[in-house]
Design an enzyme around this catalytic site. Structure first.
Site, PDB file in Angstrom:
ATOM      1  N   GLU A 150       0.814  -1.317  -0.063  1.00  0.00           N
ATOM      2  CA  GLU A 150       0.033  -0.001   0.035  1.00  0.00           C
ATOM      3  C   GLU A 150       0.921   1.346   0.087  1.00  0.00           C
ATOM      4  OE1 GLU A 150      -2.272   2.510   2.901  1.00  0.00           O
ATOM      5  OE2 GLU A 150      -2.508   0.627   3.493  1.00  0.00           O
ATOM      6  N   CYS A 192      -3.497   7.506   5.443  1.00  0.00           N
ATOM      7  CA  CYS A 192      -3.081   7.230   4.091  1.00  0.00           C
ATOM      8  C   CYS A 192      -4.484   7.367   3.169  1.00  0.00           C
ATOM      9  CB  CYS A 192      -2.886   5.697   3.973  1.00  0.00           C
ATOM     10  SG  CYS A 192      -3.741   4.540   4.562  1.00  0.00           S
TER      11      CYS A 192
END
Length: 516
Positions: A245, A282
């Site tokens: 990620e 994020c």
């Protein structure tokens, strides 16, 4: 032999707190991986795996005060945030223990032999087996939920894969504390302590991804760091899956009707999402498409007020602070970019929240890859870019310039949510191509740990199409194997006809068989 110390640093002052460990040598990385590899057989015991995950959760909860104190001292995220993150972490561990006992992640399928088909079908039995040792690269912004005891570790262990974690340098003391609790839990559950281990150091991270006994890797972090490890995983003599990620802009589109209906609510909600965790999530919304006109002005006025009242905050480390200040400075210096609330330095060790704004016409008039492209890149910290658009064509064109994202958010009016064909349904289709999670009339920060969750997206948001959050995260660490015409006595217990483990399975009977 020269050793490099690993220090715990207080981000509120920039001063070293204590030496926690030393960076692992190549020999120590090799030993950790080999010990983990040797522990694979013990993890094949599903009841022991489930007990281990629950015991780990119990030990973390029992040491909550100590864990939260250690994490706060190294991250400045605050006891409230970290207490919630610890609950999320232990919840994940218990959820994966339930998954181990349920067994549906094995995806057992049985096709009975059927000679009447053309071509004839043999007896086939299929399930999934663990890949082997998993390397986990801990995240900076989640010292618990995406680090040593986090979702990558929990899901890999649930799959039956031992884990070697490369600790993040921003919270080494927290990493060591959590690792010790997980290793205690393993021993208490009858498993070797080496089903989980931790190494420190940049070079150790490279040695880990290149080790021939490492079978897969999970990563949460920057595009630059993740891409380097992804390339290293692909360049090995035997390439391995790398589930990274990496980075995400997480665009938000506010329709004109939504702005008219609730401009102030959207503006204040956006400010809260941008500044949550000092903008270090994020899924922080980093690009917001707002319509031109009075309603859009009301929205940005509410955003200006809310961000102007936000106190300066401490980022995870001083390097991130310097990058944030430089990043917003570079963006603010572009012609046509304004800063109604100037983001940047908030003091010697803090940063101030803010936002930048630019006309969509200016952004679209620049060449792809040119100097304005930086506005379409993630800036880690409490800042967002508001792009003012004239019509849906401009909004769609801006979205068309974006890469993959973890999330995309639509702020719609009440009428638009009723689902009639129109701009809203077209937007849903466009953002579905961009992101792994679509949010309507909410905010992307706050990723629920749930079976249906997906935390991933097209590159560069992620390097694979899997999720790092939710029940299906376990699938990353498994591979399918089919057994054809294998006698029952030679089959793994999971596939035997009597189903001695009581696992869920999907059976396709032969044509004409009883009950078909």
């Amino acid at each position: 032999m020269t050793t490099t110390p690993v220090w715990s640093v207080d981000p509120r002052t920039g001063k070293q707190r204590e030496q926690v460990a030393v960076e692992a040598t190549p020999q120590e990385v090799d030993e950790a991986v080999r010990n983990a590899h040797a522990a694979r057989g013990a993890l094949a015991d599903a009841p022991a795996r489930a007990a281990f995950l629950r015991t780990a959760a119990d030990l973390l909860d029992g040491a909550a005060a100590h864990v939260v104190e250690a994490a706060d001292a190294e991250t400045a995220l605050g006891p409230g945030r970290l207490t919630g993150e610890l609950a999320r972490t232990t919840g994940q561990l218990r959820a994966f223990a339930d998954a181990v006992e349920d067994g549906s992640h094995l995806d057992i399928r049985i096709d009975r032999a059927d000679a009447s088909l053309s071509p004839p079908r043999p007896e086939l039995r299929r399930y999934k087996v663990p890949l082997g040792v998993v390397a986990v690269y801990a995240a900076s912004n989640f010292p618990l939920a995406f680090s040593v005891p986090g979702g990558d570790t929990a899901s890999a262990l649930a799959a039956g894969c031992p884990v070697v974690v490369k600790a993040h340098p921003d919270h080494p003391a927290t990493s060591e504390l959590c690792a010790s609790l997980l290793r205690r839990a393993a021993v208490a559950s009858g498993l070797p302590a080496d089903v989980v281990s931790v190494v420190h150091g940049f070079d150790a991270g490279l040695a880990l991804i290149r080790h021939p006994l490492v079978s897969a890797a999970g990563f949460t972090g920057s595009i630059r760091g993740g891409r380097a490890l992804f390339d290293a995983a692909a360049a090995r003599p035997v390439p391995i899956p790398f589930h990274g990620e990496l980075g995400s802009l997480n665009p938000v589109v506010v329709t004109p009707a939504a702005a008219v209906e609730r401009a102030e609510e959207i503006g204040s909600g956006l400010a809260g999402s941008v500044t949550l965790g000092v903008g270090q999530f994020c899924v922080k919304p980093g690009l917001v498409l707002v319509p031109e006109g009075p309603a859009g002005d009301r929205l940005t006025n509410a955003l200006t007020k809310a961000l102007g009242e936000t106190e300066p905050g401490v980022l995870l480390d001083h390097r991130m602070r310097e990058n944030f200040i430089a990043g917003v400075g570079e963006r603010a210096a572009l012609a046509g970019v304004e800063a109604p609330v100037t983001p940047g330095s908030g003091g010697e060790h803090t940063v101030g929240a803010g936002y930048l704004t630019v006309a969509a016409e200016r952004l679209l008039g620049s060449a792809p890859g040119g100097e304005y492209e930086v506005l379409l890149e993630e800036c880690f910290g409490p800042v967002t870019v508001v792009v003012r658009y004239a019509d849906q064509r401009e909004a769609g064109a801006v979205l068309g310039r974006l890469g993959g994202n973890l999330s995309a958010t639509l702020q719609l009016s009440a009428a638009e949510t009723e689902g009639a064909p129109g701009p809203a349904s077209e937007l849903i289709g466009q953002v579905t191509e961009l992101a792994g999670r679509i949010v309507v009339n909410g905010w992307p920060t706050g990723v629920a740990v749930a079976p249906a969750q997906h935390h991933g997206g097209p590159y560069p948001a992620a390097t694979s199409h899997s999720t790092s959050v939710g029940g299906t995260a376990i699938e990353r660490w498994l591979r399918p194997v089919a057994y054809q015409s294998v006698p029952d006595a030679l089959l793994p217990p999971e596939l035997r006809e009597a189903n001695p483990l009581g696992l869920p399975r999907r059976v396709t009977e032969a044509a004409g068989a009883a009950g078909s």
